[in-house]
Design a protein around this motif. Sequence first.
Motif, PDB file in Angstrom:
ATOM      1  N   LYS A 140       0.856  -1.186   0.000  1.00 22.71           N
ATOM      2  CA  LYS A 140       0.000   0.000   0.000  1.00 22.71           C
ATOM      3  C   LYS A 140       0.889   1.232   0.000  1.00 22.71           C
ATOM      4  CE  LYS A 140      -3.918   1.885   2.612  1.00 22.71           C
ATOM      5  NZ  LYS A 140      -4.747   1.706   3.821  1.00 22.71           N
ATOM      6  N   GLY A 141       0.495   2.247  -0.759  1.00 28.84           N
ATOM      7  CA  GLY A 141       1.230   3.518  -0.759  1.00 28.84           C
ATOM      8  C   GLY A 141       2.303   3.584  -1.825  1.00 28.84           C
ATOM      9  N   LEU A 142       3.150   2.562  -1.885  1.00 26.58           N
ATOM     10  CA  LEU A 142       4.170   2.439  -2.931  1.00 26.58           C
ATOM     11  C   LEU A 142       3.931   1.121  -3.651  1.00 26.58           C
ATOM     12  CD1 LEU A 142       7.378   3.566  -0.988  1.00 26.58           C
ATOM     13  CD2 LEU A 142       6.123   4.909  -2.680  1.00 26.58           C
ATOM     14  N   ASP A 143       4.287   1.068  -4.920  1.00 28.39           N
ATOM     15  CA  ASP A 143       4.105  -0.139  -5.707  1.00 28.39           C
ATOM     16  C   ASP A 143       5.476  -0.694  -6.055  1.00 28.39           C
ATOM     17  OD1 ASP A 143       3.093  -2.161  -7.279  1.00 28.39           O
ATOM     18  OD2 ASP A 143       2.920  -0.901  -9.057  1.00 28.39           O
ATOM     19  N   GLY A 144       5.816  -1.844  -5.465  1.00 28.71           N
ATOM     20  CA  GLY A 144       7.109  -2.451  -5.759  1.00 28.71           C
ATOM     21  C   GLY A 144       7.760  -3.034  -4.522  1.00 28.71           C
TER      22      GLY A 144
END
Length: 192
Positions: A65-69
Amino acid sequence: MQNISRENADIIGEVANICIGNAATTLSMILQKPTNITTPIVEVLKKEDALDHDDRILIKVPYTKGLDGTNLLVLRVHDALVIANLMMGGDGTDVSAMSLDDITISAISEAMNQMCGTIATSMASLLNTPTDIGFPLINSKDRKTFDIPEELCNGTDIVKVTFKLTVGELIDSDLLQLYPISIVKQILKQED
């Protein structure tokens, strides 16, 4: 080929410094030992220069969640064994007979999970967006629980952030954090 500027790498270093600094406080509490992490050294590297570490474990930190990766923490095997020994009630002084078996990996994973939870909370505060992570996975030279994410293998730049890590008198070493360009771009976009 995508490149990361020195200025942008320094921004990532500052973000990592705040997040890992808070995580050190968490590690200190769970190990009940004074834990310090120094100001980081930030480098921009290619994948092959960043991931060649036989005497280390790789800890995959997937953002959910929040960042993808994903980013990776890299820790020396000896330091991981000391942390596991302390997590299991030992004094951390003699880990020569220990190996990266299931129980040890479980203890290291729990310590890393708590540290990474703090990193996610710090990241959420810095980026002003809810951020969460999945349970960390661990690779060692003889034990593979995940494939290196494509974003860390595709020839683009990686930001490597190196911290000096001390835990009482038991560990005087370094801790690495590897950020792929995809995560770097997302952090920089949020920081704007």
